[in-house]
Design a protein around this motif. Sequence first.
Motif, PDB file in Angstrom:
ATOM      1  N   VAL A  33       0.838  -1.197   0.000  1.00 51.42           N
ATOM      2  CA  VAL A  33       0.000   0.000   0.000  1.00 51.42           C
ATOM      3  C   VAL A  33       0.874   1.248   0.000  1.00 51.42           C
ATOM      4  O   VAL A  33       0.658   2.173  -0.785  1.00 51.42           O
ATOM      5  N   ARG A  34       1.890   1.276   0.876  1.00 45.96           N
ATOM      6  CA  ARG A  34       2.771   2.447   0.931  1.00 45.96           C
ATOM      7  C   ARG A  34       3.512   2.637  -0.388  1.00 45.96           C
ATOM      8  O   ARG A  34       3.661   3.767  -0.866  1.00 45.96           O
ATOM      9  N   GLN A  35       3.959   1.542  -0.993  1.00 52.41           N
ATOM     10  CA  GLN A  35       4.669   1.630  -2.272  1.00 52.41           C
ATOM     11  C   GLN A  35       3.751   2.188  -3.357  1.00 52.41           C
ATOM     12  O   GLN A  35       4.145   3.063  -4.127  1.00 52.41           O
ATOM     13  N   GLU A  36       2.536   1.698  -3.412  1.00 56.51           N
ATOM     14  CA  GLU A  36       1.599   2.166  -4.430  1.00 56.51           C
ATOM     15  C   GLU A  36       1.197   3.618  -4.200  1.00 56.51           C
ATOM     16  O   GLU A  36       1.042   4.374  -5.154  1.00 56.51           O
ATOM     17  N   ASP A  49       1.700   6.538  -6.866  1.00 53.48           N
ATOM     18  CA  ASP A  49       0.570   7.361  -7.288  1.00 53.48           C
ATOM     19  C   ASP A  49      -0.270   7.716  -6.065  1.00 53.48           C
ATOM     20  O   ASP A  49      -1.039   6.879  -5.588  1.00 53.48           O
ATOM     21  N   PRO A  50      -0.151   8.940  -5.557  1.00 55.99           N
ATOM     22  CA  PRO A  50      -0.920   9.328  -4.373  1.00 55.99           C
ATOM     23  C   PRO A  50      -2.434   9.235  -4.577  1.00 55.99           C
ATOM     24  O   PRO A  50      -3.185   9.179  -3.621  1.00 55.99           O
ATOM     25  N   ASP A  51      -2.885   9.203  -5.827  1.00 52.09           N
ATOM     26  CA  ASP A  51      -4.310   9.119  -6.133  1.00 52.09           C
ATOM     27  C   ASP A  51      -4.762   7.696  -6.438  1.00 52.09           C
ATOM     28  O   ASP A  51      -5.866   7.493  -6.942  1.00 52.09           O
ATOM     29  N   VAL A  52      -3.924   6.709  -6.133  1.00 46.09           N
ATOM     30  CA  VAL A  52      -4.254   5.316  -6.430  1.00 46.09           C
ATOM     31  C   VAL A  52      -5.598   4.958  -5.781  1.00 46.09           C
ATOM     32  O   VAL A  52      -5.900   5.387  -4.668  1.00 46.09           O
ATOM     33  N   THR A  53      -6.394   4.197  -6.498  1.00 46.70           N
ATOM     34  CA  THR A  53      -7.706   3.806  -5.986  1.00 46.70           C
ATOM     35  C   THR A  53      -7.591   2.518  -5.172  1.00 46.70           C
ATOM     36  O   THR A  53      -6.599   1.784  -5.280  1.00 46.70           O
ATOM     37  N   LEU A  54      -8.616   2.238  -4.395  1.00 50.81           N
ATOM     38  CA  LEU A  54      -8.623   0.999  -3.624  1.00 50.81           C
ATOM     39  C   LEU A  54      -8.626  -0.214  -4.560  1.00 50.81           C
ATOM     40  O   LEU A  54      -8.014  -1.239  -4.242  1.00 50.81           O
ATOM     41  N   GLU A  55      -9.283  -0.094  -5.692  1.00 50.78           N
ATOM     42  CA  GLU A  55      -9.285  -1.188  -6.665  1.00 50.78           C
ATOM     43  C   GLU A  55      -7.866  -1.466  -7.161  1.00 50.78           C
ATOM     44  O   GLU A  55      -7.438  -2.620  -7.256  1.00 50.78           O
ATOM     45  N   GLU A  56      -7.126  -0.406  -7.459  1.00 48.08           N
ATOM     46  CA  GLU A  56      -5.745  -0.563  -7.927  1.00 48.08           C
ATOM     47  C   GLU A  56      -4.853  -1.121  -6.820  1.00 48.08           C
ATOM     48  O   GLU A  56      -3.960  -1.929  -7.092  1.00 48.08           O
ATOM     49  N   LEU A  57      -5.110  -0.707  -5.586  1.00 53.28           N
ATOM     50  CA  LEU A  57      -4.337  -1.242  -4.459  1.00 53.28           C
ATOM     51  C   LEU A  57      -4.592  -2.738  -4.296  1.00 53.28           C
ATOM     52  O   LEU A  57      -3.656  -3.508  -4.068  1.00 53.28           O
ATOM     53  N   ALA A  58      -5.841  -3.138  -4.417  1.00 53.69           N
ATOM     54  CA  ALA A  58      -6.174  -4.563  -4.301  1.00 53.69           C
ATOM     55  C   ALA A  58      -5.462  -5.358  -5.389  1.00 53.69           C
ATOM     56  O   ALA A  58      -4.857  -6.411  -5.126  1.00 53.69           O
ATOM     57  N   ARG A  59      -5.492  -4.855  -6.600  1.00 55.86           N
ATOM     58  CA  ARG A  59      -4.816  -5.535  -7.716  1.00 55.86           C
ATOM     59  C   ARG A  59      -3.310  -5.648  -7.453  1.00 55.86           C
ATOM     60  O   ARG A  59      -2.712  -6.705  -7.654  1.00 55.86           O
ATOM     61  N   ALA A  60      -2.691  -4.558  -6.985  1.00 59.24           N
ATOM     62  CA  ALA A  60      -1.245  -4.565  -6.715  1.00 59.24           C
ATOM     63  C   ALA A  60      -0.890  -5.552  -5.608  1.00 59.24           C
ATOM     64  O   ALA A  60       0.176  -6.158  -5.626  1.00 59.24           O
ATOM     65  N   ALA A  61      -1.806  -5.700  -4.656  1.00 61.52           N
ATOM     66  CA  ALA A  61      -1.554  -6.616  -3.538  1.00 61.52           C
ATOM     67  C   ALA A  61      -1.920  -8.055  -3.877  1.00 61.52           C
ATOM     68  O   ALA A  61      -1.664  -8.968  -3.091  1.00 61.52           O
ATOM     69  N   GLY A  62      -2.530  -8.249  -5.035  1.00 63.13           N
ATOM     70  CA  GLY A  62      -2.888  -9.600  -5.443  1.00 63.13           C
ATOM     71  C   GLY A  62      -4.102 -10.148  -4.707  1.00 63.13           C
ATOM     72  O   GLY A  62      -4.213 -11.352  -4.503  1.00 63.13           O
ATOM     73  N   VAL A  63      -4.997  -9.259  -4.296  1.00 63.42           N
ATOM     74  CA  VAL A  63      -6.218  -9.699  -3.629  1.00 63.42           C
ATOM     75  C   VAL A  63      -7.415  -9.179  -4.410  1.00 63.42           C
ATOM     76  O   VAL A  63      -7.303  -8.238  -5.195  1.00 63.42           O
ATOM     77  N   VAL A  64      -8.553  -9.797  -4.172  1.00 67.17           N
ATOM     78  CA  VAL A  64      -9.759  -9.310  -4.824  1.00 67.17           C
ATOM     79  C   VAL A  64     -10.246  -8.061  -4.106  1.00 67.17           C
ATOM     80  O   VAL A  64      -9.961  -7.849  -2.920  1.00 67.17           O
ATOM     81  N   ARG A  65     -10.952  -7.248  -4.837  1.00 71.90           N
ATOM     82  CA  ARG A  65     -11.426  -5.976  -4.313  1.00 71.90           C
ATOM     83  C   ARG A  65     -12.235  -6.146  -3.025  1.00 71.90           C
ATOM     84  O   ARG A  65     -12.119  -5.375  -2.092  1.00 71.90           O
TER      85      ARG A  65
END
Length: 167
Positions: free
Chosen positions: A6-9, A13-29
């Motif tokens: 989460v911190r890396q994302e 991108d400070p405007d990263v969405t929760l959907e994008e964070l979930a994808r980056a973490a490899g979890v479902v939304r």
Amino acid sequence: MTKPVVRQELGRDPDVTLEELARAAGVVRRTLFGHFPGRQALLGALADEAAESLGAALESGAWPEESAERAALARIVFAFWPVGDRCRLLPAPARRDLGVERVSEIPAPARAAATAIPERGRRDGVFHTRLPPAVLSAGLEAMTLALLEEVNSAALKDDGADTTSRT
């Protein structure tokens, strides 16, 4: 959901969405939304973790009253640096989503400890009396945040040792 991801994302991108964070973490939304109903709740949890980490760093330092004030000031910066380094990408999005006042509360314990050292130093004649201890503490806080911003931009690579010690 790992906090480092989460911190890396957020740093990317400070405007990263929760959907994008979930994808980056490899979890479902749904997994992310199950823990955090929104972006503000997620940033609030990261801010709370940062405040707890600063408190723990403060407690672990256990700077004795009789310690040399200059060394105590360096030790406090050195103790807080790893927390700041771990959370250095949080302030910009947190200010926007949580508000300046909430973000300002996070380093309150560190600010109090950093203010107490110049107070002792002034009393003992080690630090100059021209600036009030709270002003010196605010300057130290601002300098630390500025140095962490330089780490964010890759202009500085430092584990805190060069920042806190004289060579």
